[in-house]
Motif scaffolding. Structure first.
Motif, mmCIF file in Angstrom:
data_model
loop_
_atom_site.group_PDB
_atom_site.id
_atom_site.type_symbol
_atom_site.label_atom_id
_atom_site.label_comp_id
_atom_site.label_asym_id
_atom_site.label_seq_id
_atom_site.Cartn_x
_atom_site.Cartn_y
_atom_site.Cartn_z
ATOM 1 N N SER A 58 0.919 -1.181 0.132
ATOM 2 C CA SER A 58 -0.146 0.184 -0.091
ATOM 3 C C SER A 58 0.964 1.132 0.018
ATOM 4 O O SER A 58 0.429 2.344 -0.352
ATOM 5 N N GLY A 59 2.148 0.990 0.232
ATOM 6 C CA GLY A 59 2.835 2.428 0.400
ATOM 7 C C GLY A 59 4.286 1.905 0.754
ATOM 8 O O GLY A 59 4.584 0.656 0.863
ATOM 9 N N PHE A 60 5.225 2.800 1.110
ATOM 10 C CA PHE A 60 6.366 2.586 1.578
ATOM 11 C C PHE A 60 7.062 2.811 2.878
ATOM 12 O O PHE A 60 6.066 3.479 3.648
ATOM 13 N N ASP A 61 8.161 2.752 3.020
ATOM 14 C CA ASP A 61 8.676 2.971 4.643
ATOM 15 C C ASP A 61 7.960 2.324 5.848
ATOM 16 O O ASP A 61 7.463 2.761 6.598
ATOM 17 N N PRO A 62 7.705 0.992 5.763
ATOM 18 C CA PRO A 62 7.137 0.296 6.812
ATOM 19 C C PRO A 62 7.739 0.152 7.994
ATOM 20 O O PRO A 62 9.242 0.158 7.925
ATOM 21 N N SER A 63 7.581 0.219 9.032
ATOM 22 C CA SER A 63 8.071 -0.098 10.378
ATOM 23 C C SER A 63 7.263 -0.963 11.363
ATOM 24 O O SER A 63 6.194 -0.935 11.430
ATOM 25 N N GLY A 113 6.191 6.362 28.892
ATOM 26 C CA GLY A 113 5.107 6.648 29.766
ATOM 27 C C GLY A 113 3.824 6.160 29.486
ATOM 28 O O GLY A 113 3.527 4.988 28.935
ATOM 29 N N SER A 114 2.912 7.121 29.308
ATOM 30 C CA SER A 114 1.590 6.683 28.950
ATOM 31 C C SER A 114 1.197 6.968 27.509
ATOM 32 O O SER A 114 0.030 6.909 26.870
ATOM 33 N N TYR A 115 2.187 7.753 26.821
ATOM 34 C CA TYR A 115 2.061 8.098 25.252
ATOM 35 C C TYR A 115 2.839 7.117 24.231
ATOM 36 O O TYR A 115 3.782 6.466 24.578
ATOM 37 N N TYR A 116 1.998 7.065 23.100
ATOM 38 C CA TYR A 116 2.534 6.500 22.026
ATOM 39 C C TYR A 116 3.091 7.692 21.313
ATOM 40 O O TYR A 116 2.283 8.540 20.803
ATOM 41 N N TYR A 117 4.424 7.608 20.760
ATOM 42 C CA TYR A 117 5.061 8.589 19.912
ATOM 43 C C TYR A 117 5.070 8.224 18.510
ATOM 44 O O TYR A 117 5.746 7.097 18.236
ATOM 45 N N LEU A 118 4.763 9.056 17.563
ATOM 46 C CA LEU A 118 4.872 8.835 16.149
ATOM 47 C C LEU A 118 5.758 9.869 15.737
ATOM 48 O O LEU A 118 5.506 10.966 15.642
ATOM 49 N N MET A 119 7.005 9.274 15.000
ATOM 50 C CA MET A 119 7.933 10.012 14.489
ATOM 51 C C MET A 119 7.853 10.057 13.038
ATOM 52 O O MET A 119 7.769 8.706 12.507
ATOM 53 N N THR A 120 7.619 10.830 12.312
ATOM 54 C CA THR A 120 7.715 10.968 10.764
ATOM 55 C C THR A 120 8.491 11.862 10.041
ATOM 56 O O THR A 120 9.230 12.855 10.774
ATOM 57 N N GLY A 134 -0.561 13.738 9.003
ATOM 58 C CA GLY A 134 0.642 14.869 8.538
ATOM 59 C C GLY A 134 0.122 16.042 8.994
ATOM 60 O O GLY A 134 -0.797 16.572 9.419
ATOM 61 N N THR A 135 1.426 17.044 8.910
ATOM 62 C CA THR A 135 1.010 18.542 9.360
ATOM 63 C C THR A 135 1.195 19.063 7.937
ATOM 64 O O THR A 135 1.288 18.685 6.871
ATOM 65 N N GLU A 136 1.393 20.756 8.141
ATOM 66 C CA GLU A 136 1.284 21.464 6.818
ATOM 67 C C GLU A 136 2.568 21.200 5.961
ATOM 68 O O GLU A 136 2.722 21.712 5.049
ATOM 69 N N LEU A 137 3.513 20.596 6.709
ATOM 70 C CA LEU A 137 4.747 20.342 6.104
ATOM 71 C C LEU A 137 4.734 19.385 4.907
ATOM 72 O O LEU A 137 5.269 19.707 3.792
ATOM 73 N N GLY A 138 3.676 18.651 4.862
ATOM 74 C CA GLY A 138 3.395 17.672 3.887
ATOM 75 C C GLY A 138 4.415 16.612 3.646
ATOM 76 O O GLY A 138 5.524 16.608 4.392
ATOM 77 N N LEU A 139 4.283 15.612 2.552
ATOM 78 C CA LEU A 139 4.959 14.402 2.190
ATOM 79 C C LEU A 139 5.445 13.601 3.344
ATOM 80 O O LEU A 139 6.602 13.274 3.686
ATOM 81 N N THR A 140 4.344 13.320 4.152
ATOM 82 C CA THR A 140 4.220 12.698 5.489
ATOM 83 C C THR A 140 4.860 11.068 5.152
ATOM 84 O O THR A 140 4.077 10.357 4.541
ATOM 85 N N GLU A 141 5.979 10.707 5.573
ATOM 86 C CA GLU A 141 6.577 9.376 5.441
ATOM 87 C C GLU A 141 7.467 8.874 6.525
ATOM 88 O O GLU A 141 7.339 9.540 7.623
ATOM 89 N N ALA A 142 8.087 7.693 6.599
ATOM 90 C CA ALA A 142 9.018 7.249 7.371
ATOM 91 C C ALA A 142 8.690 7.153 8.804
ATOM 92 O O ALA A 142 9.053 7.519 9.873
ATOM 93 N N PRO A 143 7.261 6.487 9.076
ATOM 94 C CA PRO A 143 6.849 6.471 10.325
ATOM 95 C C PRO A 143 7.609 5.399 11.340
ATOM 96 O O PRO A 143 8.001 4.649 10.722
#
Length: 536
Positions: free
Chosen positions: A125-130, A195-202, A180-189
């Motif tokens: 479905s896309g690239f940059d799987p993690s 702690g109590s959070y899941y963090y998503l780095m893109t 994604g954000t206004e920067l666009g081209l959201t990839e590399a997740p």
């Protein structure tokens, strides 16, 4: 405290994925159309790194025959859980135009050196799987989704789906968790739990000069995700004075002492040119968590730092790589690569003539199928490469020599061939964006030479070839050439007024043989030297 000097992995080593297993650190990087697939470097101190293995080392792991330039292995993700190494990767068959054919796979191993399992197909479905290993034992795959439809955001968000280890496949619903954000081209997740959070780095902004690392977080793995109010947390955008450009595509690791570091992609352009012949490289930054729970660069701000404080462990240096290969080993040096397919006895042999690498001529540099090219990365702006070839061509369609290569449309080639009037001769073929000049300054007869020594020097943007009959007295051949031919930016395509990023690799130096007649004429190479000079 010791200091890390960036980049830590010089030359074409993009899209880093870092892990720690006890006291050992490993970084996996993209290899695109170069074989074998995925480079893994090892370190104990985050300062010194050593290339130790290529997990995708056979056709059963990776079949890239016919893959387009800068296709192949994109953005591997290395992880470790319960005694098993997991490596996720994309095999990109096509990425030109509206469509991208991106097949995602998983291989596993109990030892970083392998053997690695046969690939398990995941999705396309896309690239940059993690792959994320949650605290409750469940495993989750994230990847960006590619939307080919017109009037849509082609970077369509980040998909989440569970991976079942027993069934060896993805199961359950697919959910788009982040647009994604206004920067666009959201990839590399990449997903992390703290702690109590899941963090998503893109990664956002695209993998050129607007590249960035962005963060979002949620209390549930499937969202909703809130965006870091200070995004991006790392970028070089608009900061032309920085040494490290293109900063983005991050990956986090926690040290033995509870510190945090982030590897990320960078580029170092040629002076005043903004073209990267070294390709996209790997750097590392020390990070910390703010009081309100967001990831920050320890040095402050969001600039990539050239010098970074290392971890508090003894320095661990590796034996330097040898600069000269005499082809006396049973296998090729780990730094050598081929294009799209493995090196086999059918076309490259260390056995047929002791102390030589024999390469049989096959297709042209423009082929996506069966090139006879063995090369290594350029990892410094100032390098010298040298070899000597014994070759007896009988037609102009047979060539062998020393190449400075980016892809099928961009290279400089000093080659021995045959001419009806000159006999055996030597000359330079250069290609930029698919248009080639040949011969540059004509061909030179070497009719009575048994062997021909070949050399290239690269001084930043300047390339000079040399040839010699004895390896001691060298003659220049051709003019000073432009190293920026062999760069990411020169490989990009301009279409409908837009610049399309199509060059994702870097400069390679190596040996090549072509026989366009189909006779498979071979050339024997006695050695190969690769030396780097200190940066000026």
């Amino acid at each position: 405290m010791n200091t890390i000097k960036n980049p830590i992995l010089k030359g074409f080593n993009p899209d880093p994925s870092i892990i720690r297993v006890e006291d050992d650190y490993y970084v996996a990087t993209s290899t695109f159309e170069w074989f074998p697939g995925v480079q893994i470097h090892h370190s104990k101190d985050l300062i010194h790194w050593n290339l130790i293995t290529h997990p995708l080392s056979s056709i059963k792991h990776l079949n890239m025959l016919g893959n387009v330039d800068s296709g192949g292995v994109w953005a591997p993700c290395l992880s470790y859980s319960d005694g098993t190494f997991y490596l996720i990767f994309t095999d990109v068959k096509n990425h030109y135009g509206a469509f991208k054919d991106t097949h995602n796979y998983l291989v596993t191993a109990s030892d970083i050196q392998g053997p690695w399992s046969e690939p398990i197909y995941l999705n396309s479905s896309g690239f940059d799987p993690s792959l994320f290993h949650d605290e409750d034992g469940r495993k989750w795959l994230v990847n960006m989704v590619w939307d080919h439809r017109k009037n849509k955001n082609s970077f369509g968000g980040i998909l989440l789906q569970e991976y079942d280890v027993q069934k060896q496949k993805l199961v359950g619903p697919i959910k788009n968790i982040f647009k994604g954000t206004e920067l666009g081209l959201t990839e590399a997740p990449h997903l992390y739990k703290k702690g109590s959070y899941y963090y998503l780095m893109t990664a956002e902004g695209g993998t050129r000069y607007d590249h960035a690392v962005t963060m979002a977080r949620a209390t549930s793995i499937d969202g909703p995700y809130e965006v870091d109010p200070q995004n991006p947390m790392l970028t070089s955008k608009g900061k032309d004075h920085l040494t490290l450009q293109k900063a983005g595509h991050g990956s986090l690791v926690e040290t033995q002492g509870g510190e945090w570091y982030m590897t990320h992609l960078v580029g170092r352009p040629l002076p005043n040119i903004k073209k990267c012949n070294l390709g996209r490289e790997t750097a590392i930054q020390k990070c910390e968590w703010s009081e309100d729970g967001w990831l920050r660069i320890s040095a402050g701000g969001n600039d990539p730092q050239v010098e970074v404080e290392s971890i508090d462990v003894p320095e661990f240096q590796f034996e330097p790589a040898k600069t000269k290969d005499d082809f006396t080993d049973e296998t090729l040096n780990i730094h050598f690569n081929s294009l799209r397919t493995p090196v086999t006895e059918e076309w490259a042999s260390l056995k047929e003539r002791e102390g030589f690498l024999r390469i049989y001529g096959r297709e042209s540099f423009h082929s996506n199928f069966q090139q006879s090219l063995i090369a290594r990365r350029q990892q410094s702006f100032q390098v010298m490469a040298e070899t000597v070839v014994e070759f007896e061509p009988t037609t102009f369609q047979q060539m062998a020599g020393l190449v400075y290569y980016y892809n099928t449309k961009n290279y400089h080639y000093l080659h021995v061939s045959h001419d009806e009037d000159l006999g055996k001769c030597i000359g330079i073929m250069s290609n930029s964006k698919g248009y080639y000049d040949e011969p540059i300054d004509g061909m030179i007869s070497i009719e009575d030479w048994q062997r021909c020594y070949l050399k290239i020097t690269i001084q930043y943007e300047e390339v000079q070839f040399y040839y010699s009959k004895d390896g001691e007295h060298w003659l220049k051949v051709g003019p000073t050439l432009d190293a920026s031919y062999v760069s990411d930016e020169n490989a990009d395509i301009v279409a409908d007024g837009a610049n399309l990023d199509q060059g994702f690799t870097g400069g390679f130096l190596g040996m090549a043989v072509q026989d366009l007649s189909g006779q498979k004429r071979y050339a024997d190479f006695d050695y190969f030297i690769y030396e780097e000079e200190e940066s000026r």
